[in-house]
Design an enzyme around this catalytic site. Structure first.
Site, PDB file in Angstrom:
ATOM      1  CG  HIS A 299      47.567  33.253  38.464  1.00  0.00           C
ATOM      2  ND1 HIS A 299      47.635  34.081  39.556  1.00  0.00           N
ATOM      3  CD2 HIS A 299      47.480  34.043  37.378  1.00  0.00           C
ATOM      4  CE1 HIS A 299      47.594  35.347  39.140  1.00  0.00           C
ATOM      5  NE2 HIS A 299      47.496  35.351  37.824  1.00  0.00           N
TER       6      HIS A 299
ATOM      7  CG  ASP B 102      47.895  32.261  42.545  1.00  0.00           C
ATOM      8  OD1 ASP B 102      46.666  32.396  42.393  1.00  0.00           O
ATOM      9  OD2 ASP B 102      48.717  32.431  41.619  1.00  0.00           O
TER      10      ASP B 102
ATOM     11  CB  SER C  89      48.549  37.385  35.291  1.00  0.00           C
ATOM     12  OG  SER C  89      47.433  37.373  36.144  1.00  0.00           O
TER      13      SER C  89
END
Ligand SMILES: *[C@@H]1O[C@H](CO)[C@@H](O)[C@H](O)[C@H]1NC(C)=O
Ligand SMILES: *[C@@H]1O[C@H](CO)[C@@H](O)[C@H](O)[C@H]1NC(C)=O
Ligand SMILES: *[C@@H]1O[C@H](CO)[C@@H](O)[C@H](O)[C@H]1NC(C)=O
Ligand SMILES: *[C@@H]1O[C@H](CO)[C@@H](O)[C@H](O)[C@H]1NC(C)=O
Ligand SMILES: *[C@@H]1O[C@H](CO)[C@@H](O)[C@H](O)[C@H]1NC(C)=O
Ligand SMILES: *[C@@H]1O[C@H](CO)[C@@H](O)[C@H](O)[C@H]1NC(C)=O
Ligand SMILES: *[C@@H]1O[C@H](CO)[C@@H](O)[C@H](O)[C@H]1NC(C)=O
Ligand SMILES: *[C@@H]1O[C@H](CO)[C@@H](O)[C@H](O)[C@H]1NC(C)=O
Length: 424
Positions: free
Chosen positions: A403, A400, A151
């Protein structure tokens, strides 16, 4: 370089670190949302982020003078430097780019601060030019470019598309069932961009749903590459390949279709824990051997692992990242696990580069680990969700810290990509 780096911790370190193991087991049990997860939070002594230059270890053949041209002029290490304030800011935003996925769309999701957008990466000994999308698209006419990995590769391709789409809007022409692999084209430039979902790069049977819930251990074949990307490899003129964090997950390792051992599989199975570094090393070795021996001369960048910035916990147990400015050098230590992943990358790259040069295969390292380590402020944090505190300003939300917001620090990776490709 590899000769000077710290020896890897013995495997017994992991076996004994039952705290980490329990955390990981917890993570798997709770099957929490995210596809990637992070390391333990023990900050280990790490003066050791030496910058990395790829110097060939083989003798120079007389017919390869061109390849060695770079070695002769003084070199600027693009990956060694600092983040400096810069008012010019990103070239795109949430309104002007349609490719930002929800979880990384910090602006739309209501992240209130914007200071994280006004920093530029400044290599110590040179200036890094801003990505020039007109020039880049021009050079990419009739070409094809792939991002291969997990990702983080998807995060990266979205930044790439956003920057380029300020000149020409990319058009999606393919997606797989799960929307994890996609292809776009810039019609006026006949330029194709693909992202290929292959989180382990090697053949893997993954029993995990989109929320990260596993019904069984991943089965990794350390002697077989994932055909999802190898079968398309000959279509690509350029590829950025990256991996890392998925190797921390519970997995059973196969070679020659025989179980060889495992990772985090204590208890029920009577298997040897070979450690994630064993598998990551094997995988990268296989990937780089494939690249070096391929008849198709794709220009390949090996992208290094992305460190996370969870504090006071992890994905699943309330870890946060609330910093609002970059770290200065020396203000942060990479976690043990990220350091080991990175060392494996540097060592495997060093092993491969000599042969690559001999065979005139274009292979470079995109070593974003350290510059990314310095950006704890660039993650979505709670703003992976839309307006997480709208109803309750004390709401408990999952952060998160791995990312990157788009726009955000990951845009600089493309400045580096442009510099590396254009300087050649
Ligand atoms: C980083 O590690 C070194 C060596 O253990 C230690 O002296 C230093 O305080 C650590 N720095 C931070 C910011 O944790
Ligand atoms: C986004 O960018 C456009 C033009 O590039 C600008 O007009 C607009 O104000 C920006 N929006 C935000 C929310 O920054
Ligand atoms: C972009 O973000 C701003 C807040 O920064 C928000 O007001 C606007 O609605 C967003 N635009 C889109 C298209 O999501
Ligand atoms: C800010 O960044 C831009 C683009 O790289 C550069 O042209 C400009 O000189 C920088 N400004 C400062 C004050 O460093
Ligand atoms: C791109 O391909 C077209 C059609 O094959 C060709 O006419 C054109 O010259 C090519 N452009 C470049 C820059 O290679
Ligand atoms: C697009 O590029 C491919 C090569 O990648 C070439 O075969 C094709 O002819 C090009 N098409 C056009 C319309 O230029
Ligand atoms: C793989 O397994 C087959 C059959 O089990 C065996 O004959 C072969 O020698 C093995 N190859 C390697 C490289 O271990
Ligand atoms: C586990 O493996 C060891 C060594 O291979 C063996 O001695 C032991 O009997 C095995 N235990 C079980 C429960 O299979």
């Amino acid at each position: 370089m590899s000769g000077d780096s710290n020896p890897l911790k013995p495997l017994s370190f992991y076996k004994q670190n039952s705290f980490v193991i329990k955390l990981l087991i917890l993570f798997l049990l709770f099957g929490l949302t995210i596809h990637l997860f992070s390391s333990n939070s023990i900050h280990y002594s790490s003066p050791a982020f030496e910058s990395h230059t790829s110097s060939p270890q083989t003798d120079k053949g007389s017919d390869s003078t061109k390849l060695f041209r770079d070695e002769e002029k003084p070199k600027c290490d693009l990956f060694k430097g600092e983040w400096i304030p810069n008012q010019s800011g990103p070239v795109y935003n949430n309104s002007s780019c349609p490719f930002i996925e929800h979880h990384q769309n910090c602006m739309t999701n209501g992240r209130p601060d914007s200071g994280y957008l006004y920093w530029r990466w400044k290599p110590l000994d040179c200036n890094l030019a801003k990505f020039n999308p007109e020039r880049f698209l021009d050079l990419m006419r009739n070409k094809s470019f792939a991002f291969i990995g997990d990702s983080i590769s998807r995060n990266h391709v979205q930044s790439f598309l956003c920057i380029l789409s300020q000149v020409e809007l990319a058009k999606e022409i393919y997606h797989d069932e799960e929307y994890k692999s996609k292809t776009w084209v810039f019609p006026k430039h006949n330029f194709t961009v693909a992202v290929i979902w292959s989180p382990f790069l090697v053949k893997a049977e993954i029993f995990e749903d989109n929320d990260g819930f596993s019904t069984s251990e991943t089965q990794l074949h350390l002697d077989k590459l994932d055909e999802k990307w190898t079968s398309q490899y000959n279509n690509f003129d350029y590829a950025i390949i990256g991996g890392g964090k998925w190797f921390l997950k519970t997995a059973i390792y196969f070679e020659n279709n025989t179980i060889l051992g495992c990772h985090y599989c204590h208890g029920e199975k009577n298997l040897t824990d070979l450690g994630f570094d064993y598998a990551y090393r094997k995988a990268l070795e296989l990937v780089l051997n494939f690249v070096i021996n391929s008849n198709h001369k794709t220009q390949v960048l090996l992208r290094s692992v992305t460190p996370d910035h969870f504090e006071n916990g992890e994905w699943h147990n309330g870890g946060t990242c609330n910093r609002r400015v970059p770290f200065k050098d020396g203000m942060v230590n990479i976690t043990d696990i990220d350091r080991i992943l990175h060392e494996v990358e540097l060592q495997e790259f060093d092993k491969a580069i000599g042969v690559a040069l001999e065979k005139e295969v274009w292979l470079k390292l995109l070593d974003t680990t350290r510059l990314s380590l310095l950006r704890p402020d660039g993650h979505p944090g709670p703003y992976r969700q839309s307006h997480p505190f709208a109803k309750d300003k004390n709401a408990k939300v999952q952060y998160d810290c791995l990312h990157w917001c788009l726009p955000g620090p990951i845009d600089s990776w493309n400045d580096l990509v442009m510099e590396i490709l254009m300087n050649d």
